[in-house]
Scaffold this motif. Sequence first.
Motif, mmCIF file in Angstrom:
data_model
loop_
_atom_site.group_PDB
_atom_site.id
_atom_site.type_symbol
_atom_site.label_atom_id
_atom_site.label_comp_id
_atom_site.label_asym_id
_atom_site.label_seq_id
_atom_site.Cartn_x
_atom_site.Cartn_y
_atom_site.Cartn_z
ATOM 1 N N MET A 149 2.109 2.061 -15.690
ATOM 2 C CA MET A 149 2.678 1.802 -14.361
ATOM 3 C C MET A 149 2.560 0.336 -13.968
ATOM 4 O O MET A 149 3.483 -0.246 -13.428
ATOM 5 N N ARG A 150 1.400 -0.252 -14.169
ATOM 6 C CA ARG A 150 1.167 -1.672 -13.948
ATOM 7 C C ARG A 150 1.721 -2.173 -12.616
ATOM 8 O O ARG A 150 1.211 -1.822 -11.560
ATOM 9 N N GLU A 151 2.797 -2.967 -12.675
ATOM 10 C CA GLU A 151 3.311 -3.572 -11.434
ATOM 11 C C GLU A 151 3.879 -2.548 -10.462
ATOM 12 O O GLU A 151 4.036 -2.843 -9.267
ATOM 13 N N ILE A 152 4.186 -1.325 -10.943
ATOM 14 C CA ILE A 152 4.679 -0.283 -10.031
ATOM 15 C C ILE A 152 3.626 0.022 -8.973
ATOM 16 O O ILE A 152 3.940 0.255 -7.803
ATOM 17 N N MET A 153 2.358 0.036 -9.383
ATOM 18 C CA MET A 153 1.275 0.278 -8.430
ATOM 19 C C MET A 153 1.263 -0.799 -7.348
ATOM 20 O O MET A 153 1.082 -0.499 -6.163
ATOM 21 N N CYS A 154 1.472 -2.058 -7.764
ATOM 22 C CA CYS A 154 1.429 -3.167 -6.807
ATOM 23 C C CYS A 154 2.660 -3.184 -5.896
ATOM 24 O O CYS A 154 2.564 -3.509 -4.712
ATOM 25 N N LEU A 155 3.823 -2.836 -6.460
ATOM 26 C CA LEU A 155 5.076 -2.986 -5.716
ATOM 27 C C LEU A 155 5.386 -1.794 -4.831
ATOM 28 O O LEU A 155 5.952 -1.950 -3.750
ATOM 29 N N HIS A 156 5.035 -0.590 -5.286
ATOM 30 C CA HIS A 156 5.522 0.605 -4.601
ATOM 31 C C HIS A 156 4.431 1.546 -4.095
ATOM 32 O O HIS A 156 4.728 2.413 -3.281
ATOM 33 N N MET A 157 3.183 1.404 -4.568
ATOM 34 C CA MET A 157 2.165 2.377 -4.197
ATOM 35 C C MET A 157 1.003 1.775 -3.414
ATOM 36 O O MET A 157 0.329 2.487 -2.675
ATOM 37 N N CYS A 158 0.743 0.486 -3.597
ATOM 38 C CA CYS A 158 -0.385 -0.131 -2.904
ATOM 39 C C CYS A 158 -0.024 -0.434 -1.453
ATOM 40 O O CYS A 158 0.920 -1.192 -1.199
ATOM 41 N N PRO A 159 -0.766 0.112 -0.484
ATOM 42 C CA PRO A 159 -0.437 -0.165 0.930
ATOM 43 C C PRO A 159 -0.724 -1.606 1.333
ATOM 44 O O PRO A 159 -0.105 -2.126 2.258
ATOM 45 N N TYR A 160 -1.643 -2.256 0.624
ATOM 46 C CA TYR A 160 -1.994 -3.641 0.966
ATOM 47 C C TYR A 160 -0.796 -4.563 0.839
ATOM 48 O O TYR A 160 -0.637 -5.505 1.622
ATOM 49 N N ALA A 161 0.073 -4.286 -0.144
ATOM 50 C CA ALA A 161 1.264 -5.124 -0.308
ATOM 51 C C ALA A 161 2.198 -5.009 0.878
ATOM 52 O O ALA A 161 2.984 -5.922 1.153
ATOM 53 N N ARG A 162 2.121 -3.898 1.590
ATOM 54 C CA ARG A 162 3.040 -3.661 2.706
ATOM 55 C C ARG A 162 2.561 -4.282 4.013
ATOM 56 O O ARG A 162 3.362 -4.803 4.784
ATOM 57 N N PHE A 163 1.247 -4.199 4.269
ATOM 58 C CA PHE A 163 0.804 -4.693 5.579
ATOM 59 C C PHE A 163 0.210 -6.091 5.525
ATOM 60 O O PHE A 163 -0.232 -6.624 6.539
ATOM 61 N N GLN A 164 0.208 -6.728 4.332
ATOM 62 C CA GLN A 164 -0.357 -8.064 4.239
ATOM 63 C C GLN A 164 0.426 -9.077 5.070
ATOM 64 O O GLN A 164 -0.138 -10.049 5.567
ATOM 65 N N SER A 165 1.735 -8.839 5.231
ATOM 66 C CA SER A 165 2.551 -9.803 5.980
ATOM 67 C C SER A 165 2.111 -9.909 7.427
ATOM 68 O O SER A 165 2.345 -10.936 8.079
ATOM 69 N N ALA A 166 1.454 -8.862 7.939
ATOM 70 C CA ALA A 166 0.969 -8.914 9.319
ATOM 71 C C ALA A 166 -0.169 -9.911 9.475
ATOM 72 O O ALA A 166 -0.466 -10.350 10.585
ATOM 73 N N MET A 167 -0.824 -10.276 8.370
ATOM 74 C CA MET A 167 -1.943 -11.223 8.426
ATOM 75 C C MET A 167 -1.534 -12.627 8.015
ATOM 76 O O MET A 167 -2.287 -13.575 8.200
ATOM 77 N N PHE A 168 -0.369 -12.756 7.414
ATOM 78 C CA PHE A 168 0.104 -14.080 6.983
ATOM 79 C C PHE A 168 0.604 -14.887 8.175
ATOM 80 O O PHE A 168 1.097 -14.345 9.161
ATOM 81 N N ASP A 169 0.465 -16.193 8.084
ATOM 82 C CA ASP A 169 1.128 -17.105 9.008
ATOM 83 C C ASP A 169 1.540 -18.346 8.212
ATOM 84 O O ASP A 169 1.348 -18.399 6.992
ATOM 85 N N LYS A 170 2.081 -19.335 8.870
ATOM 86 C CA LYS A 170 2.604 -20.503 8.161
ATOM 87 C C LYS A 170 1.515 -21.453 7.679
ATOM 88 O O LYS A 170 1.819 -22.459 7.049
ATOM 89 N N ASP A 171 0.239 -21.106 7.958
ATOM 90 C CA ASP A 171 -0.876 -21.907 7.454
ATOM 91 C C ASP A 171 -1.677 -21.147 6.396
ATOM 92 O O ASP A 171 -2.756 -21.603 6.003
#
Length: 478
Positions: free
Chosen positions: A224-246
């Motif tokens: 599965m490899r990257e499938i886990m990161c792209l489609h199954m890991c929730p962290y990949a989905r909500f990380q954008s809420a913690m990102f900013d331009k810095d």
Amino acid sequence: MKANDRKDSKVSHQIPIKNVEIHQPNNNDGYKPRDQIYVRKVTGVFQQLRQKMNFFFLALFALLPWIEYNGNQAILLDISEQRFTLWSVTLWPQDLTLLAWIFILSAFLLFFVTTFLGRVWCGYLCPQTVWTFIFIWFEEKIEGTANQRKKLDSQPLNANKFWRKALKHFCWGLFSVLTALTFVGYFAPVREVFIDFFTFNASFALAATVWFFAFCTYGNAGWMREIMCLHMCPYARFQSAMFDKDTLTVSYDATRGENRGPRSRKQDPKALGLGDCIDCNLCVQVCPTGIDIRNGLQYECINCGACVDACDGVMERMNYDKGLIRYTTEHELEGKKVNILRGKLIGYALVLTVMTSLLVVEISSRVPVSLDIIRDRTELAKENFNGDIENVYTLKILNKSQNDNRYRLSVKGINNVKWHGEQEVFVKAATAYTLPISLSVDPYELDSYMTDISFVVELVSDTEEVKLEHESRFFNKR
């Protein structure tokens, strides 16, 4: 306004419709839902750092269950016995608030790191990434480079392909079983787990658990490899809420790199109207998730830095400045000031400080003994043969420490009480002792139907003082 004029005015304000051709894949157009990614090997500063960190934490994962403390397994999360042993601390169901504190603290630490350094957890510490790179290492050693692996997969089955594939999957399977045994060793005595499994004396539950986790490891890291990161890991989905331009992320400097195009080392890119990017696609070939970082920030990026090392190597060979792809911020790419100390980061840091302090206070004030009191449910109070009022209790003394201890029991809150049963008990480390006792009192000492009392547990020791009180009730007969 006439009706036709109103109708024409309404139509003129409508959004124009654009017909978009939708590609419908079928079995004949060569479309595949997922093409296999052949990750190309790359060397560099960040890959050396990642490999050393992976090796350290992998060794830590493998060795921790085998470490002993005071003759016992130092880390044992024994679910069947409902106790978690962490070196000198034993946590029981009554201490689950401590585990909740630890999990919440870990979550906020992850939020803090993500806000500051982006998705570095995924690229350097996540077990999915670590085990995937280990499985890729087996591939490289047995099947060769990325191009050799691709060529081997395109060949029909022959003797060379069969033994290489068989050896690779054997290594994957063996490593998966060892991983599963080590993981289960955190929840059951690790020596017994290994001995029972390899001598075929393991229980059905133990064997099934090991094979289940081995299958998950083999499937996740091998297939599965990257499938886990792209489609199954929730962290990949909500990380954008913690990102900013810095936030520091792996980014491509488009201002410097475009227009991209091939050229020789001797040619001047400015004379050709080109940027520093030679369009070699190495950044794509080394990416474990198969993305093109030049398309901008993407949630699939795990910040492993493989593309940074690959691009720096190309820039060095072309005699260009390194850093075309680098860890940077959006503000820096836009030529603006980078704010390291910003409100969100300071907020996470304050929360971490407060929660860490509360956790330390909670652990330091924790009494290494607990007492549960169970009353006789059949009869609250009775009159014994001496005419005294008697109440029956069952005391459960839980020794939370890693040492065998002796405890003294007493009661206060009522005058001239008689204790029937042991008042000094020996309790082994990390075990519970059940003690049935009864209390009797002359009825003339009782002013009401119910009297508040407290049971007291004291450690019998000359060097350490441990004392615990637990409230209860003494009932009179009506």
